[in-house]
Structures are given as C-alpha cells and as structure tokens.
Design a protein around this motif. Sequence first.
Motif: not given
Length: 165
Positions: A112-113, A115-117, A124
């Motif tokens: 998730r992170q 994709e978010e970043y 990641e």
Amino acid sequence: MSLQLDWSNEQDKMDIPEAWIARLQQLLQLAGEAEGLAEGQVDLTFVDDEEIHRLNREYRSIDRPTDVLSFAMQEDGEGEPDIIFEVESEEEEDPFSGMLGDIIISVETAQRQSEEYGHSLEREIGFLFVHGFLHLIGYDHGDEESEAVMTAKQEAVLQKAGLPR
C-alpha cells in the motif's frame, strides 16, 4: 563472521522473490559499512497485516497494523524482559552475542505504501528493512532532529544501492 541475514516468510499474500533477498543482503552490508559494523546477525520475517497488528498490540500496546517492527537483542531498554543465559564453563559463549535482532515487515502495508508514495515495492521493502536495521543498532526518530538523522542515513544507503525515491 560478517553481517548475516536470515529470513523467513510467514505470510501468503505475495511471493518473496530471491532478487529481493539478494537486495536486502546488499542493503545490510551497505548499512553496516556506513555504521562501521562488520559483524552480526539480523533475522527478517515477512508477515501480513493481521500478524503485525497482533505483534504491535502485544509488544507496543498499539492496536493497529504497522509497516515494520524491530526487536533489538543488544538493547537494554526499560521494560524489556531480561535474557538469562547460564554459562556452564568459561569457554561457553553467550549464544545471543552476535545477534543484532529481529525485523518484521508487513508485505501488505509495504504494498500500500509503495503505491501511495509512487515507487516500487522493492524500494519500499528496502526502505523498511534499512529503517528496521537502524533501530536495531540504536537509532530512533522520537524528535525532529533524530528523525532527520535517521532519514538521511536511510536515504544514503538506498541511493548507494540504486533504490532512489
């Protein structure tokens, strides 16, 4: 002995490519070199959000999943359980002496992170691993100054490994 990485996969949400493990071993060597640390063992476990949530609640009293947890073996923290090892002879060594600690990474949160970043999952996972390693050797980010130091160290290792933002 050198810096050693032992790892296990205790989740079934995604496969862990061998290339990631090779990259994490490279990151361990680079981070150790940057910190003047040439020996020790790090255990890494990949888990899902449910398991990291359980661990976060049990060990940190925080009732939610997180991305990475670190459990340092060489730390004498308040509230940490004592490890008692009985030596039967003077030649016998403490079996934990070379152990730096455990890093636990949630692959679901890392996904998730990433994709978010807007960067790769490999980057990641690498970031979380280096972050966890720095915690194992005593770094923290409880205030702005220490967070800036830790962030700079993480980014320097990731840049050197070819994993920029």
